[in-house]
Design an enzyme around this catalytic site. Structure first.
Site, PDB file in Angstrom:
ATOM      1  N   TYR A  93       0.839  -1.205   0.000  1.00 41.06           N
ATOM      2  CA  TYR A  93       0.000   0.000   0.000  1.00 41.06           C
ATOM      3  C   TYR A  93       0.875   1.256   0.000  1.00 41.06           C
ATOM      4  CZ  TYR A  93      -4.327   2.591   0.949  1.00 41.06           C
ATOM      5  OH  TYR A  93      -5.402   3.444   0.866  1.00 41.06           O
TER       6      TYR A  93
ATOM      7  N   LYS B 227      -2.878   8.419   3.086  1.00 39.58           N
ATOM      8  CA  LYS B 227      -4.064   8.220   3.943  1.00 39.58           C
ATOM      9  C   LYS B 227      -3.780   8.684   5.381  1.00 39.58           C
ATOM     10  CE  LYS B 227      -6.977   6.396   0.966  1.00 39.58           C
ATOM     11  NZ  LYS B 227      -8.163   7.117   0.494  1.00 39.58           N
TER      12      LYS B 227
HETATM   13  C1  F9T Z   1      -2.547  -4.614  -0.241  1.00 35.81           C
HETATM   14  C2  F9T Z   1      -3.632  -3.654   0.158  1.00 35.81           C
HETATM   15  C3  F9T Z   1      -4.969  -4.283  -0.069  1.00 35.81           C
HETATM   16  C4  F9T Z   1      -6.096  -3.391   0.435  1.00 35.81           C
HETATM   17  C5  F9T Z   1      -6.240  -2.127  -0.398  1.00 35.81           C
HETATM   18  C6  F9T Z   1      -7.641  -1.517  -0.133  1.00 35.81           C
HETATM   19  C7  F9T Z   1      -7.794  -0.309  -0.981  1.00 35.81           C
HETATM   20  C8  F9T Z   1      -8.330  -0.414  -2.262  1.00 35.81           C
HETATM   21  C9  F9T Z   1      -8.476   0.725  -3.067  1.00 35.81           C
HETATM   22  C10 F9T Z   1      -8.083   1.950  -2.578  1.00 35.81           C
HETATM   23  O1  F9T Z   1      -8.209   3.098  -3.335  1.00 35.81           O
HETATM   24  C11 F9T Z   1      -7.214   3.396  -4.232  1.00 35.81           C
HETATM   25  C12 F9T Z   1      -7.406   4.508  -5.043  1.00 35.81           C
HETATM   26  C13 F9T Z   1      -6.482   4.828  -6.021  1.00 35.81           C
HETATM   27  C14 F9T Z   1      -5.367   4.050  -6.164  1.00 35.81           C
HETATM   28  O2  F9T Z   1      -4.440   4.361  -7.143  1.00 35.81           O
HETATM   29  C15 F9T Z   1      -4.617   3.774  -8.371  1.00 35.81           C
HETATM   30  C16 F9T Z   1      -5.690   2.922  -8.646  1.00 35.81           C
HETATM   31  C17 F9T Z   1      -5.771   2.370  -9.945  1.00 35.81           C
HETATM   32  C18 F9T Z   1      -4.829   2.696 -10.881  1.00 35.81           C
HETATM   33  C19 F9T Z   1      -3.806   3.545 -10.519  1.00 35.81           C
HETATM   34  O3  F9T Z   1      -2.866   3.861 -11.421  1.00 35.81           O
HETATM   35  N1  F9T Z   1      -3.706   4.076  -9.277  1.00 35.81           N
HETATM   36  C20 F9T Z   1      -5.162   2.946  -5.346  1.00 35.81           C
HETATM   37  C21 F9T Z   1      -6.104   2.619  -4.361  1.00 35.81           C
HETATM   38  C22 F9T Z   1      -7.560   2.064  -1.294  1.00 35.81           C
HETATM   39  O4  F9T Z   1      -7.196   3.293  -0.868  1.00 35.81           O
HETATM   40  C23 F9T Z   1      -7.411   0.937  -0.485  1.00 35.81           C
END
Ligand code: F9T
Length: 256
Positions: free
Chosen positions: A157, A164
């Site tokens: 993460y 966050k």
């Molecule tokens: C190993 C950690 C598993 C739990 C992750 C839970 C989670 C899932 C989605 C979450 O929201 C995001 C939002 C944007 C983000 O950045 C991205 C997403 C897709 C493509 C990209 O290029 N960036 C990554 C996570 C988030 O903050 C937290």
């Protein structure tokens, strides 16, 4: 159907598709009688959001807003003011980090990748709160989405966890500023949910499995559970709560 939010106006920022947590929030608020205003980032997402919003019935209000541009945030809320005058709450469901920075070792995070994650995932709450505040003349409630990875290390993460952590502190400092206007600011720390955003995090699937094995409720949560907690935070029922992070994660955060 309940009337918890009957005829109140709420801005929902961050619906990408039907799996979005923001869409789960929209559905819960709609069922409670709320009027919804949707913002989206970039015209290519407009059609997706328009179709979803129209499925709720009525005339949806759709506003373009790229939260990395101050002038777009100001213009978006000027349009919202013109259309509805007063708003009673705002759901901030926006975050981003480069995928190459959501895997491997955090120590390798780039300067621009770190700044980008902070800008979109944390500072944007400050920007939209400043723009929304003048429209909340009857008081209000602001809800954002955070994750456990901002409180403790969750492998991969990485840079989003640090963003966050900043977002969580923004919730507290904004709550402190806006309480005198009777505007509350809280976060929902949602357990992992299979969304478009989740596809950007390495090993997301293995985290879902771990939660089903270890969470007190022995299951993961879904968008409707986060939506209903948001409904609570937007309603009179949570009038004594501000600056808080509420975990909607089947209890996983309490387990070592
Ligand atoms: C190993 C950690 C598993 C739990 C992750 C839970 C989670 C899932 C989605 C979450 O929201 C995001 C939002 C944007 C983000 O950045 C991205 C997403 C897709 C493509 C990209 O290029 N960036 C990554 C996570 C988030 O903050 C937290």
């Amino acid at each position: 159907m309940n009337t918890l939010l009957q005829d109140k106006n709420f801005v929902i920022m961050g619906v990408a598709n039907h799996r979005s947590i923001a869409w789960g929030i929209a559905q819960s608020l709609h069922k409670a009688g709320a009027n919804l205003i949707f913002t989206y980032q970039g015209e290519r997402l407009r059609e997706n959001v328009a179709q979803l919003a129209q499925s709720l019935g009525g005339e949806p209000i759709l506003i373009n807003c790229d939260v990395t541009k101050d002038e777009e945030v100001e213009a978006a809320f000027a349009q919202i003011k013109e259309k509805v005058g007063v708003i009673h709450g705002l759901a901030h469901c926006i975050a981003f980090a480069k995928t190459e920075e959501l895997e491997g070792e955090f120590v390798n995070t780039s300067r621009d990748g770190y700044a980008l994650a902070q800008d979109i995932s944390a500072y944007s709450l400050v920007a939209v709160t400043r723009a929304a505040r003048p429209l909340m003349t009857e008081g209000g409630s602001i809800v954002t989405l955070t994750y456990l990875g901002g409180e403790r290390v969750v492998a991969n993460y990485n840079v989003m966890g640090v963003a966050k952590a900043a977002l969580d502190a923004c919730v507290r400092y904004l709550a402190s500023d806006l309480g005198k206007d009777n505007i509350r600011v809280n976060a929902i720390s949602a357990g992992p949910i299979r969304t478009l955003a989740a596809k950007g995090v390495r090993n997301f699937n293995s985290m879902l499995k771990e939660i089903e094995e270890k969470a007190p409720l022995r299951r993961t949560v879904d968008q409707s559970e986060v939506g209903d907690t948001a409904l609570f935070l937007f309603s009179h029922l949570s009038r004594g709560i501000t600056g808080e992070i509420i975990h909607v994660d089947a209890g996983y955060n309490i387990i070592a």
